[in-house]
Design a protein around this motif. Structure first.
Motif, PDB file in Angstrom:
ATOM      1  N   ILE A   1       0.851  -1.185   0.000  1.00  0.00           N
ATOM      2  CA  ILE A   1       0.000   0.000   0.000  1.00  0.00           C
ATOM      3  C   ILE A   1       0.885   1.232   0.000  1.00  0.00           C
ATOM      4  O   ILE A   1       1.902   1.286   0.687  1.00  0.00           O
ATOM      5  N   GLU A   2       0.485   2.190  -0.808  1.00  0.00           N
ATOM      6  CA  GLU A   2       1.192   3.465  -0.888  1.00  0.00           C
ATOM      7  C   GLU A   2       0.154   4.566  -0.695  1.00  0.00           C
ATOM      8  O   GLU A   2      -0.879   4.577  -1.363  1.00  0.00           O
ATOM      9  N   ILE A   3       0.438   5.443   0.232  1.00  0.00           N
ATOM     10  CA  ILE A   3      -0.474   6.548   0.520  1.00  0.00           C
ATOM     11  C   ILE A   3       0.132   7.824  -0.039  1.00  0.00           C
ATOM     12  O   ILE A   3       1.253   8.189   0.306  1.00  0.00           O
ATOM     13  N   ARG A   4      -0.626   8.435  -0.934  1.00  0.00           N
ATOM     14  CA  ARG A   4      -0.230   9.709  -1.524  1.00  0.00           C
ATOM     15  C   ARG A   4      -1.300  10.738  -1.148  1.00  0.00           C
ATOM     16  O   ARG A   4      -2.385  10.360  -0.743  1.00  0.00           O
ATOM     17  N   PRO A   5      -1.020  12.015  -1.328  1.00  0.00           N
ATOM     18  CA  PRO A   5      -2.079  12.995  -1.071  1.00  0.00           C
ATOM     19  C   PRO A   5      -3.293  12.692  -1.960  1.00  0.00           C
ATOM     20  O   PRO A   5      -3.160  12.574  -3.171  1.00  0.00           O
ATOM     21  N   ASP A   6      -4.431  12.501  -1.364  1.00  0.00           N
ATOM     22  CA  ASP A   6      -5.697  12.256  -2.056  1.00  0.00           C
ATOM     23  C   ASP A   6      -5.753  10.944  -2.837  1.00  0.00           C
ATOM     24  O   ASP A   6      -6.676  10.732  -3.623  1.00  0.00           O
ATOM     25  N   THR A   7      -4.786  10.052  -2.643  1.00  0.00           N
ATOM     26  CA  THR A   7      -4.751   8.810  -3.418  1.00  0.00           C
ATOM     27  C   THR A   7      -4.203   7.669  -2.571  1.00  0.00           C
ATOM     28  O   THR A   7      -3.270   7.854  -1.804  1.00  0.00           O
ATOM     29  N   ILE A   8      -4.807   6.496  -2.745  1.00  0.00           N
ATOM     30  CA  ILE A   8      -4.295   5.267  -2.144  1.00  0.00           C
ATOM     31  C   ILE A   8      -4.030   4.306  -3.299  1.00  0.00           C
ATOM     32  O   ILE A   8      -4.914   4.054  -4.122  1.00  0.00           O
ATOM     33  N   VAL A   9      -2.820   3.785  -3.376  1.00  0.00           N
ATOM     34  CA  VAL A   9      -2.464   2.802  -4.395  1.00  0.00           C
ATOM     35  C   VAL A   9      -2.152   1.504  -3.667  1.00  0.00           C
ATOM     36  O   VAL A   9      -1.358   1.493  -2.730  1.00  0.00           O
ATOM     37  N   TRP A  10      -2.800   0.420  -4.094  1.00  0.00           N
ATOM     38  CA  TRP A  10      -2.525  -0.858  -3.443  1.00  0.00           C
ATOM     39  C   TRP A  10      -2.564  -1.963  -4.480  1.00  0.00           C
ATOM     40  O   TRP A  10      -3.218  -1.857  -5.510  1.00  0.00           O
ATOM     41  N   GLY A  11      -1.794  -3.023  -4.223  1.00  0.00           N
ATOM     42  CA  GLY A  11      -1.751  -4.125  -5.170  1.00  0.00           C
ATOM     43  C   GLY A  11      -0.947  -5.287  -4.638  1.00  0.00           C
ATOM     44  O   GLY A  11      -0.314  -5.202  -3.590  1.00  0.00           O
ATOM     45  N   PHE A  12      -0.989  -6.379  -5.418  1.00  0.00           N
ATOM     46  CA  PHE A  12      -0.327  -7.604  -4.981  1.00  0.00           C
ATOM     47  C   PHE A  12      -0.047  -8.478  -6.192  1.00  0.00           C
ATOM     48  O   PHE A  12      -0.730  -8.393  -7.218  1.00  0.00           O
ATOM     49  N   PRO A  13       0.965  -9.343  -6.090  1.00  0.00           N
ATOM     50  CA  PRO A  13       1.263 -10.253  -7.201  1.00  0.00           C
ATOM     51  C   PRO A  13       0.218 -11.358  -7.303  1.00  0.00           C
ATOM     52  O   PRO A  13      -0.347 -11.794  -6.304  1.00  0.00           O
ATOM     53  N   VAL A  14      -0.043 -11.779  -8.537  1.00  0.00           N
ATOM     54  CA  VAL A  14      -0.903 -12.921  -8.841  1.00  0.00           C
ATOM     55  C   VAL A  14      -0.190 -13.719  -9.931  1.00  0.00           C
ATOM     56  O   VAL A  14       0.743 -13.214 -10.555  1.00  0.00           O
ATOM     57  N   PRO A  15      -0.598 -14.954 -10.175  1.00  0.00           N
ATOM     58  CA  PRO A  15       0.060 -15.723 -11.233  1.00  0.00           C
ATOM     59  C   PRO A  15       0.071 -14.959 -12.566  1.00  0.00           C
ATOM     60  O   PRO A  15      -0.969 -14.472 -13.016  1.00  0.00           O
ATOM     61  N   GLY A  16       1.246 -14.794 -13.128  1.00  0.00           N
ATOM     62  CA  GLY A  16       1.403 -14.142 -14.420  1.00  0.00           C
ATOM     63  C   GLY A  16       1.496 -12.628 -14.377  1.00  0.00           C
ATOM     64  O   GLY A  16       1.660 -11.993 -15.408  1.00  0.00           O
ATOM     65  N   GLY A  17       1.386 -12.030 -13.197  1.00  0.00           N
ATOM     66  CA  GLY A  17       1.459 -10.570 -13.137  1.00  0.00           C
ATOM     67  C   GLY A  17       1.128 -10.038 -11.766  1.00  0.00           C
ATOM     68  O   GLY A  17       1.493 -10.621 -10.753  1.00  0.00           O
ATOM     69  N   ARG A  18       0.380  -8.939 -11.758  1.00  0.00           N
ATOM     70  CA  ARG A  18      -0.041  -8.356 -10.492  1.00  0.00           C
ATOM     71  C   ARG A  18      -1.343  -7.596 -10.683  1.00  0.00           C
ATOM     72  O   ARG A  18      -1.685  -7.219 -11.784  1.00  0.00           O
ATOM     73  N   VAL A  19      -2.051  -7.410  -9.594  1.00  0.00           N
ATOM     74  CA  VAL A  19      -3.277  -6.629  -9.581  1.00  0.00           C
ATOM     75  C   VAL A  19      -2.949  -5.313  -8.877  1.00  0.00           C
ATOM     76  O   VAL A  19      -2.247  -5.303  -7.867  1.00  0.00           O
ATOM     77  N   ARG A  20      -3.447  -4.213  -9.444  1.00  0.00           N
ATOM     78  CA  ARG A  20      -3.148  -2.884  -8.887  1.00  0.00           C
ATOM     79  C   ARG A  20      -4.425  -2.049  -8.880  1.00  0.00           C
ATOM     80  O   ARG A  20      -5.144  -2.006  -9.878  1.00  0.00           O
ATOM     81  N   TYR A  21      -4.702  -1.414  -7.739  1.00  0.00           N
ATOM     82  CA  TYR A  21      -5.864  -0.550  -7.585  1.00  0.00           C
ATOM     83  C   TYR A  21      -5.400   0.853  -7.238  1.00  0.00           C
ATOM     84  O   TYR A  21      -4.450   1.026  -6.475  1.00  0.00           O
ATOM     85  N   VAL A  22      -6.097   1.843  -7.774  1.00  0.00           N
ATOM     86  CA  VAL A  22      -5.826   3.237  -7.457  1.00  0.00           C
ATOM     87  C   VAL A  22      -7.141   3.864  -7.009  1.00  0.00           C
ATOM     88  O   VAL A  22      -8.132   3.830  -7.746  1.00  0.00           O
ATOM     89  N   ILE A  23      -7.157   4.405  -5.796  1.00  0.00           N
ATOM     90  CA  ILE A  23      -8.322   5.082  -5.239  1.00  0.00           C
ATOM     91  C   ILE A  23      -8.004   6.571  -5.187  1.00  0.00           C
ATOM     92  O   ILE A  23      -7.063   6.980  -4.509  1.00  0.00           O
ATOM     93  N   ALA A  24      -8.800   7.369  -5.898  1.00  0.00           N
ATOM     94  CA  ALA A  24      -8.686   8.828  -5.840  1.00  0.00           C
ATOM     95  C   ALA A  24      -9.816   9.333  -4.949  1.00  0.00           C
ATOM     96  O   ALA A  24     -10.982   9.013  -5.193  1.00  0.00           O
ATOM     97  N   LEU A  25      -9.461  10.085  -3.917  1.00  0.00           N
ATOM     98  CA  LEU A  25     -10.435  10.545  -2.919  1.00  0.00           C
ATOM     99  C   LEU A  25     -10.547  12.060  -2.885  1.00  0.00           C
ATOM    100  O   LEU A  25      -9.546  12.761  -2.989  1.00  0.00           O
ATOM    101  N   THR A  26     -11.785  12.526  -2.712  1.00  0.00           N
ATOM    102  CA  THR A  26     -12.035  13.896  -2.300  1.00  0.00           C
ATOM    103  C   THR A  26     -12.905  13.775  -1.054  1.00  0.00           C
ATOM    104  O   THR A  26     -13.217  12.656  -0.619  1.00  0.00           O
ATOM    105  N   ASP A  27     -13.346  14.873  -0.509  1.00  0.00           N
ATOM    106  CA  ASP A  27     -14.215  14.800   0.664  1.00  0.00           C
ATOM    107  C   ASP A  27     -15.561  14.158   0.342  1.00  0.00           C
ATOM    108  O   ASP A  27     -16.222  13.629   1.228  1.00  0.00           O
TER     109      ASP A  27
END
Length: 179
Positions: free
Chosen positions: A122-148
C-alpha cells in the motif's frame, strides 16, 4: 540460593523489558498520524461499479462501502458490498483493515474476499491510495482517488510487456459522514 538468583534475574529481565516497551500513548499517536492522510475515506459511500471477469461486458453492481475507525482510531476498517442493481442480491463482498505497523515503520493493509486474504503493498499519496499484490502471471493494482465527497477506484491486471487489463471501476459518493 538458586531460587533467589532466579527470582533476581527474572525481576531484572522484567525491568529491562518494560523499559524497552513503547509508550502506549506515543504508539497511538504515531498510528493516528500515519493514517491521517487517508482519514477522509472514513464514512459511508455508495455508487455504481463495474467489474470485468474476463472478455465481454462488465458486471454492473451498486456498491456500498462502510469505512470506520477501529481500535481507538489506530486502524481503518473497510467493508464493501456490491449488489445486483435489479434484484439487490449480493454479488460481491470484501473487507480490509489498514493500520500502522510500528515494527516495520509503515502502513499495512490486509484484504479478505471469498475466504481468501492477502496483504497487499500500500502506498499513501495525497488524495490517493495505491494498493496491489502479485498474482500468477502478473499483479493486480488498484488506485483510489479521494475527495471529501467522491471515491473513484480503478483496478487493473498488469502483465510485463502487455497493456493493463481493467478489472474494476467504482464511482462512489459519500452518503454519510464518519461515525
Amino acid at each position: 540460593m538458586p531460587l533467589r538468583t532466579a527470582i533476581t534475574l527474572l525481576a531484572v529481565s522484567a525491568t529491562a523489558l518494560s523499559a524497552q516497551a513503547p509508550d502506549p500513548a506515543a504508539l497511538m499517536r504515531r498510528s493516528r498520524e500515519a493514517l491521517a492522510p487517508i482519514q477522509r475515506i472514513v464514512g459511508q459511500w455508495e455508487g455504481d461499479a463495474r467489474a470485468w471477469e474476463g472478455p465481454g461486458e462488465p458486471i454492473a453492481v451498486r456498491q456500498h462501502e462502510d469505512v470506520v475507525f477501529g481500535a481507538a482510531g489506530t486502524v481503518i476498517q473497510i467493508r464493501g458490498t456490491g449488489r445486483n442493481p435489479q434484484s439487490r442480491a449480493i454479488v460481491f463482498e470484501a473487507a480490509a483493515t489498514i493500520w500502522f505497523d510500528p515494527q516495520a515503520n509503515r502502513v499495512r493493509m490486509r484484504t479478505h474476499r471469498d475466504g481468501n486474504s492477502v496483504e497487499p503493498e500500500i502506498e499513501i499519496r495525497p488524495d490517493t491510495i495505491v494498493w496491489g499484490f502479485p498474482v500468477p502471471g502478473g499483479r493486480v493494482r488498484y488506485v483510489i482517488a479521494l475527495t471529501d465527497s467522491t471515491w473513484h477506484e480503478v483496478g487493473h491486471y498488469e502483465r510485463s510487456g502487455a497493456r493493463p487489463i481493467q478489472t474494476i471501476e467504482m464511482h462512489l459518493r459519500r452518503t454519510a459522514p464518519p461515525r
